[in-house]
Design a protein around this motif. Structure first.
Motif, PDB file in Angstrom:
ATOM      1  N   SER A 112      10.502   9.361  -1.565  1.00 60.02           N
ATOM      2  CA  SER A 112      10.249   9.806  -0.236  1.00 60.02           C
ATOM      3  C   SER A 112       9.547  11.093  -0.135  1.00 60.02           C
ATOM      4  N   ARG A 113       8.455  11.394  -0.925  1.00 60.98           N
ATOM      5  CA  ARG A 113       7.860  12.761  -1.219  1.00 60.98           C
ATOM      6  C   ARG A 113       6.891  13.031  -0.152  1.00 60.98           C
ATOM      7  N   LEU A 114       7.166  13.997   0.735  1.00 64.99           N
ATOM      8  CA  LEU A 114       6.107  14.390   1.683  1.00 64.99           C
ATOM      9  C   LEU A 114       4.691  14.446   1.347  1.00 64.99           C
ATOM     10  N   PHE A 115       3.918  13.934   1.993  1.00 67.82           N
ATOM     11  CA  PHE A 115       2.260  13.692   1.930  1.00 67.82           C
ATOM     12  C   PHE A 115       1.812  12.787   0.675  1.00 67.82           C
ATOM     13  N   ILE A 116       2.925  12.347   0.049  1.00 73.11           N
ATOM     14  CA  ILE A 116       2.602  11.236  -1.207  1.00 73.11           C
ATOM     15  C   ILE A 116       2.955   9.907  -0.967  1.00 73.11           C
ATOM     16  N   THR A 298       2.319   7.543  -7.750  1.00 75.40           N
ATOM     17  CA  THR A 298       3.014   7.057  -9.003  1.00 75.40           C
ATOM     18  C   THR A 298       4.318   8.117  -9.092  1.00 75.40           C
ATOM     19  N   THR A 299       5.279   7.374  -9.727  1.00 79.85           N
ATOM     20  CA  THR A 299       6.562   8.183  -9.746  1.00 79.85           C
ATOM     21  C   THR A 299       6.279   9.448 -10.833  1.00 79.85           C
ATOM     22  N   ARG A 300       5.568   8.817 -11.803  1.00 72.89           N
ATOM     23  CA  ARG A 300       5.293   9.921 -12.925  1.00 72.89           C
ATOM     24  C   ARG A 300       3.946  10.203 -13.249  1.00 72.89           C
ATOM     25  N   PRO A 301       3.463  11.354 -13.622  1.00 79.39           N
ATOM     26  CA  PRO A 301       2.072  11.430 -13.707  1.00 79.39           C
ATOM     27  C   PRO A 301       1.170  10.648 -14.893  1.00 79.39           C
ATOM     28  N   TYR A 302       2.323   9.843 -15.805  1.00 74.86           N
ATOM     29  CA  TYR A 302       1.831   9.290 -16.609  1.00 74.86           C
ATOM     30  C   TYR A 302       1.924   7.792 -16.465  1.00 74.86           C
ATOM     31  N   ASP A 303       2.368   7.429 -14.947  1.00 74.36           N
ATOM     32  CA  ASP A 303       2.408   5.754 -14.715  1.00 74.36           C
ATOM     33  C   ASP A 303       0.858   5.514 -14.644  1.00 74.36           C
ATOM     34  N   ASP A 304       0.809   4.090 -14.811  1.00 76.42           N
ATOM     35  CA  ASP A 304      -0.304   3.215 -14.584  1.00 76.42           C
ATOM     36  C   ASP A 304      -1.070   3.524 -13.105  1.00 76.42           C
TER      37      ASP A 304
END
Length: 830
Positions: A112-116, A298-304
């Protein structure tokens, strides 16, 4: 092979840890019984409605008040009830009864990241966020207030202020993991009846009449947003230039851009010469330059990213809070450095690596990847992913901004609470191996990327997937891999490929340790860093601060890269207990590697003694488990020591080696000459270092801010460095022994350190010597409380906000770009 006894102990430790973390967690957030109506608007506030200004107030009008009084506790993932007030979008999003940081979460929680993770109010409501504003249109001013939870919380505090002296009432808990009661719509009447002192701001003095009036009138007028400020033409030109660079079409540029993006994921990017408060984030967007940014969540920067994307620079729209403010500067010099470092060297990128399936991938895809990783068929560590970029280049990129990258896990979402930090000491220095010629695992020409690629199967991290089923298998999977890597590393530089000679210690440091001197003779301040752990938070500083520490790290590229992918790129604050424990477990391995690299530069006798004191007193592991990493204890690697205290001698030699960036002239703890004393108050507070030592420091907070001289005075930070000899992974660190406490020390720094001040002291110029003498005479808690009554600023003190504002202003003046709002959520009551 792991013995049966070793396996039993490892599993036992894991189970014990899980039990402790679960028991230490608070109970689930309680739901209050429903009430059918909201409280009425208080009579005094009816008068404020009658005095509404002709101009409609917007968020920018009330933002300064929110920043100093509300955002200081409601600005990040750990904001109570997820009520993030650092941007209008956060106020409009509202609150949620789920915690982000939950030590007993066994299932994946939707981020639940704000703006994302959502862009509209309806999307947030679907994620169970409830409003704290009156959302209906065409309501009267009185109805806007009556239907606003934010107003009701402010009004509750106005009607039930704190006492103006002494300790907080028993009903007010200010501990980090305190019980939270998140009152939803229709539940406020019961909340107010049960907890009349829990109004906002929580457990601190109420707003001033003017601050309260401003916020109430903004809410009465419908809590309007402000117009978004657009970047200047000059900044737009910079954005276009950088986006063009990151979105180059060649394979080489695409791989380089991916590497940079995955390392700048937490950075607040600042254009050199631009406004001090203007920052951007590097994101992946579905839309190209010239169109509105549509960030891929995406949850992580290296996720598809699931399709074509574009790197974009997105304005950072929230207020800047110190605890997650990590600044990275973009400039012409930076662009030239990227070209020199990544693009000019002659290497070819024939194919681009795959991405990691993210949490949003199908169940089958995630399970298939997990099985492949378990059996070693899935190669996606950063060493394999970016293998075609020479390892020396990657390491130099990290060294260029070492403090920024280490700040990633110091200020990032992983660094929350003492259980996340219990793998590191309270005070240690950090040095780095040279990229040109470090000892191992490298060739004589620098970093040996082939060795790292060959070791890929042993360098996987437990945070690659957050599956809870790996909760108790971390030791079984990752500890043997760590041992195999360490054995291969030792064989590499002590075997046939490159047997290192024994060197005089001065030559060894010259040969191996990065001194920070650049080609043009300038000094790079990243070459020596100091890290302080403040129990449940931490901070990192340029140079060497404080007395010589008990431990030190020497970081090489494999440790540095894994630190980032374990604790920054790969860490998910919404992940499961297994994910969190996996990160915590593996951090121990990386700490041991960094400490072992330091021990390499000591004679074997001293090395063995320190190794035993660091790792085997109570941080026990079964000897068989450490067989691979213990073997190097017998390798004599250096000579030429002149004293019977080689550790202190080595720290002194390292300090001289990084002389271009060392801070003796600024450090009050190690300098006895007048060169480091700039004022009478410096000389006075310097005495605290010698007079406050040992067990009595247990009474003092971890981080105290001291103001000397009133409004135009000086600021100091008093840092309590605790000694830990207990196994902090297997049990809570509250159980420190008397022997531990006797090793505690105090560091005094000019200016402000840390993001979470635990207490304020306010001393007049004429009182500073008396303050030092009173502190030195403290024998017990009663003595300490008498000292606090004279010089301390409790939460109940009517001057609390005045002193807090002074420190905030001092910090902003001192670091106009790097400073953010200091967080008061961990401020103690004494």
């Amino acid at each position: 092979m792991i013995s049966g006894t070793s396996l039993y102990i490892m599993l036992k430790n894991s189970f014990n840890t899980a039990a402790i973390l679960i028991l230490a967690s608070v109970l689930a957030l309680p739901a209050c019984s429903s009430q059918s109506t909201m409280p009425e608007v208080h009579n005094d506030d009816i008068q404020l409605i009658k005095e509404l200004p002709a101009k409609t107030l917007t968020y920018n009008d009330i933002k300064p008040t929110l920043e100093r009084r509300c955002i200081v506790c409601h600005g990040c993932y750990d904001a109570p009830c997820q009520l993030k007030l650092s941007a209008f979008e956060g106020v409009r999003r509202g609150a949620n009864k789920l915690r982000v940081y939950d030590k007993k979460r066994f299932t994946w929680q939707q981020p639940s990241r704000l703006f994302i993770d959502a862009n509209t109010t309806n999307q947030w409501r679907e994620m169970n966020f409830f409003s704290v504003l009156a959302e209906e249109e065409s309501l009267s001013a009185e109805e806007n207030l009556q239907n606003s939870l934010l107003y009701q919380m402010l009004s509750l505090k106005k009607r039930n202020p704190l006492p103006e002296s002494g300790m907080l009432p028993d009903d007010l808990d200010v501990s980090l993991d305190r019980k939270q009661v998140c009152s939803g719509p229709g539940e406020f009447n019961k909340f107010a009846a049960d907890h009349p002192l829990w109004g906002m701001p929580y457990a601190v003095p109420a707003l001033s009449d003017e601050e309260y009036k401003l916020l109430v009138q903004w809410l009465a007028q419908g809590a309007k947003a402000s117009k978004q400020v657009q970047p200047s033409e000059e900044i737009v030109m910079q954005i276009n230039r950088w986006e063009a660079f990151f979105n180059g079409s060649s394979n080489k540029q695409q791989l380089v851009s991916r590497y940079i993006y995955e390392h700048l994921v937490l950075g607040h990017l600042h254009f050199k010469g631009s406004s001090d408060r203007e920052f951007f984030r590097l994101v992946r967007s579905r839309t190209p330059a010239g169109q509105a940014i549509d960030e891929i969540p995406t949850t992580r920067p290296y996720d598809d990213p699931q399709g074509r994307f574009y790197y974009r620079l997105r304005p950072y729209e929230a207020s800047i809070v110190e605890k997650n403010h990590i600044v990275y500067e973009l400039s012409d010099a930076r662009m030239q450095r990227y070209e020199q470092l990544f693009m000019q060297p002659d290497y070819e990128v024939k194919t681009l690596p795959d991405y990691n399936p993210g949490e949003s991938s199908s169940y089958f895809e995630r399970k298939l990847v997990m099985v492949k990783k378990w059996f070693g068929y899935y190669k996606d560590t950063p060493f394999k992913t970016f293998a075609t970029i020479p390892a020396k280049i990657r390491y130099q990129f990290l060294l260029d901004d070492a403090r920024f990258f280490i700040n990633g896990f110091i200020k990032g979402p992983v660094c929350r609470g003492q259980s996340a930090l219990s793998s590191i000491e309270d005070h240690f220095w950090v040095f780095f191996l040279k990229p040109e010629n470090p000892p191992a695992p490298y060739s004589q020409h620098g970093l040996d990327g082939k060795f790292l690629t060959d070791m890929d199967e042993y360098l996987h991290l437990p945070t690659e997937l957050g599956d809870t089923k790996r909760l108790f298998t971390g030791w079984i999977k990752y500890w043997p891999d760590e041992q195999r890597y360490m054995q291969a590393k030792m064989d590499y530089y002590n075997g046939g490929k490159q047997k290192l000679p024994q060197l005089p210690i001065d030559k060894a440091l010259e040969y191996f340790i990065w001194d920070g001197v650049k080609a043009d003779g300038a000094a790079d301040s990243n070459a020596a860093l100091t890290i302080f752990r403040h129990f449940d938070s931490a901070s990192v500083h340029f140079g060497l601060h404080g007395k010589a520490p008990e431990t030190a790290w020497v970081i090489d590229y494999p440790v540095f890269e894994r630190l980032h992918y374990l604790l920054v790129a790969g860490f998910n604050p919404f992940g499961t207990l297994g994910h969190q424990l996996g990160a915590r477990l593996y951090m121990d391995f990386l700490r041991i590697e960094g400490e072992d690299n330091f021990l390499y530069f000591l004679p074997t006798d001293a090395r063995k003694q320190l190794y035993k004191s660091w790792h085997e007193i109570d941080r026990k592991t079964v000897p068989d488990e450490r067989k691979a990493t213990r073997a190097w204890l017998e390798i004599e690697s250096v000579s030429g020591y002149k004293t019977v205290q080689p550790q202190q001698e080595l720290l002194g030699l390292l300090s001289q080696h990084v002389a271009s960036v060392r801070t003796e002239q600024d450090d009050l703890n190690r300098c006895d000459s007048d060169a480091c004393v700039q004022s009478a108050s410096d000389r006075s507070v310097q005495r605290l270092v010698k007079t406050l030592r040992g067990k009595i420091l247990e009474i003092f907070p971890e981080v105290s801010y001291l103001r000397v001289g009133g409004e135009h005075g000086k600021a100091y930070t008093l840092i309590h460095n605790k000694s830990y000899r207990s196994d902090t992974f297997a049990k809570e660190v509250f159980d420190r022994s008397d022997a531990d406490m006797e090793q505690d020390t105090l560091t005094v720094m000019r200016g402000l350190a840390g993001s979470y001040p635990n207490f304020f002291f306010d001393v007049k110029d004429s009182e500073v010597d008396a303050f030092v003498e009173t502190c030195a005479a403290i024998q017990d808690r009663d003595d300490y409380d008498r000292m606090v009554a004279l010089y301390g600023v409790r939460r109940t003190n009517p001057a609390f906000w005045t002193i807090s504002d002074w420190f905030q202003d001092f910090h902003a003046r001192t670091f106009p770009v790097e400073s953010g709002l200091l967080d008061l959520s961990r401020y103690k009551d004494r």
